[in-house]
Design a protein around this motif. Structure first.
Motif, PDB file in Angstrom:
ATOM      1  N   GLY A   1       0.810  -1.212   0.000  1.00 37.79           N
ATOM      2  CA  GLY A   1       0.000   0.000   0.000  1.00 37.79           C
ATOM      3  C   GLY A   1       0.842   1.259   0.000  1.00 37.79           C
ATOM      4  N   SER A   2       0.141   2.385   0.102  1.00 33.31           N
ATOM      5  CA  SER A   2       0.798   3.692   0.059  1.00 33.31           C
ATOM      6  C   SER A   2       0.324   4.570   1.210  1.00 33.31           C
ATOM      7  CB  SER A   2       0.478   4.400  -1.264  1.00 33.31           C
ATOM      8  OG  SER A   2       0.965   3.682  -2.363  1.00 33.31           O
ATOM      9  N   LEU A   3       1.189   5.478   1.591  1.00 36.13           N
ATOM     10  CA  LEU A   3       0.854   6.515   2.567  1.00 36.13           C
ATOM     11  C   LEU A   3       1.542   7.799   2.146  1.00 36.13           C
ATOM     12  CD1 LEU A   3       1.164   4.938   6.156  1.00 36.13           C
ATOM     13  CD2 LEU A   3      -0.930   5.785   5.064  1.00 36.13           C
ATOM     14  N   ARG A   4       0.935   8.911   2.535  1.00 35.12           N
ATOM     15  CA  ARG A   4       1.551  10.206   2.296  1.00 35.12           C
ATOM     16  C   ARG A   4       1.667  10.942   3.621  1.00 35.12           C
ATOM     17  NH1 ARG A   4      -0.775  15.683  -0.405  1.00 35.12           N
ATOM     18  NH2 ARG A   4       1.093  16.371  -1.541  1.00 35.12           N
ATOM     19  N   LEU A   5       2.889  11.223   4.013  1.00 35.33           N
ATOM     20  CA  LEU A   5       3.144  11.975   5.236  1.00 35.33           C
ATOM     21  C   LEU A   5       3.276  13.455   4.912  1.00 35.33           C
ATOM     22  CD1 LEU A   5       5.837   9.692   6.941  1.00 35.33           C
ATOM     23  CD2 LEU A   5       3.342   9.507   7.017  1.00 35.33           C
ATOM     24  N   SER A   6       2.862  14.266   5.863  1.00 30.14           N
ATOM     25  CA  SER A   6       3.001  15.715   5.741  1.00 30.14           C
ATOM     26  C   SER A   6       3.729  16.258   6.953  1.00 30.14           C
ATOM     27  CB  SER A   6       1.625  16.386   5.638  1.00 30.14           C
ATOM     28  OG  SER A   6       0.917  15.938   4.519  1.00 30.14           O
ATOM     29  N   CYS A   7       4.450  17.339   6.739  1.00 30.32           N
ATOM     30  CA  CYS A   7       5.141  18.024   7.827  1.00 30.32           C
ATOM     31  C   CYS A   7       5.011  19.517   7.567  1.00 30.32           C
ATOM     32  CB  CYS A   7       6.591  17.610   7.884  1.00 30.32           C
ATOM     33  SG  CYS A   7       7.593  18.608   9.010  1.00 30.32           S
ATOM     34  N   ALA A   8       4.327  20.190   8.472  1.00 34.21           N
ATOM     35  CA  ALA A   8       4.099  21.616   8.325  1.00 34.21           C
ATOM     36  C   ALA A   8       4.938  22.392   9.325  1.00 34.21           C
ATOM     37  CB  ALA A   8       2.623  21.941   8.522  1.00 34.21           C
TER      38      ALA A   8
ATOM     39  N   LEU B   1       6.043  13.307   2.135  1.00 35.61           N
ATOM     40  CA  LEU B   1       6.750  12.077   1.797  1.00 35.61           C
ATOM     41  C   LEU B   1       5.723  11.080   1.273  1.00 35.61           C
ATOM     42  CD1 LEU B   1       9.555  10.700   1.823  1.00 35.61           C
ATOM     43  CD2 LEU B   1       8.854   9.616   3.976  1.00 35.61           C
ATOM     44  N   GLN B   2       5.758  10.856  -0.011  1.00 34.55           N
ATOM     45  CA  GLN B   2       4.887   9.859  -0.622  1.00 34.55           C
ATOM     46  C   GLN B   2       5.593   8.519  -0.581  1.00 34.55           C
ATOM     47  OE1 GLN B   2       1.684  10.182  -1.958  1.00 34.55           O
ATOM     48  NE2 GLN B   2       1.770   7.943  -2.097  1.00 34.55           N
ATOM     49  N   MET B   3       4.968   7.555   0.055  1.00 34.33           N
ATOM     50  CA  MET B   3       5.567   6.239   0.233  1.00 34.33           C
ATOM     51  C   MET B   3       4.701   5.203  -0.479  1.00 34.33           C
ATOM     52  SD  MET B   3       6.657   6.513   4.248  1.00 34.33           S
ATOM     53  CE  MET B   3       4.962   6.526   4.820  1.00 34.33           C
ATOM     54  N   ASN B   4       5.279   4.551  -1.466  1.00 32.86           N
ATOM     55  CA  ASN B   4       4.568   3.549  -2.245  1.00 32.86           C
ATOM     56  C   ASN B   4       5.189   2.173  -2.057  1.00 32.86           C
ATOM     57  OD1 ASN B   4       2.934   5.615  -3.357  1.00 32.86           O
ATOM     58  ND2 ASN B   4       4.414   5.954  -5.015  1.00 32.86           N
TER      59      ASN B   4
END
Length: 120
Positions: free
Chosen positions: A16-23, A80-83
């Protein structure tokens, strides 16, 4: 005060995939580089990816092709897009930034981390 806030972690199945964000927020004058690190249980923290203010990207060799670092136009949020996630990607993912504040000058800042768990 400057802070980094990560989001987007969670539980995902292998493949699967996840997208992390850091603001980044606060009295920031300029951000020089933003990075993602990760720390798996019982292991040392390792660099995952980095992006400079000029848009230059670097990745851990083992993650090239699966992970992609990017940022927004304001250059205060990094993603960070993680596939094709694998169980060995399970870790706490931390955001880090080298920046200059409006008042105190150079500062290295860490986020609190976000947990990514990949099930087999």
């Amino acid at each position: 005060q400057v802070q980094l806030v990560e989001s987007g972690g969670g539980l995902v199945q292998a493949g699967g995939s996840l997208r992390l964000s850091c603001a980044a927020s606060g009295s920031i004058y300029s951000i020089y580089v933003m990075r993602w690190y990760r720390q798996a249980p019982g292991k040392e923290r390792e660099l995952v990816a980095a992006i400079t203010s000029g848009g230059i990207r670097n990745y851990a060799d083992s993650l090239k092709g699966r992970f992609t670092i990017s940022r927004d136009n304001a250059k205060t949020t990094v993603y960070l897009q993680m596939n094709s996630l694998k169980p060995e990607d399970t870790a706490v993912y931390y955001c880090n930034a080298d920046l200059r504040t409006m008042t105190t000058g150079y500062l290295a800042v860490w986020g609190q981390g976000t947990l990514v768990t990949v099930s087999s």
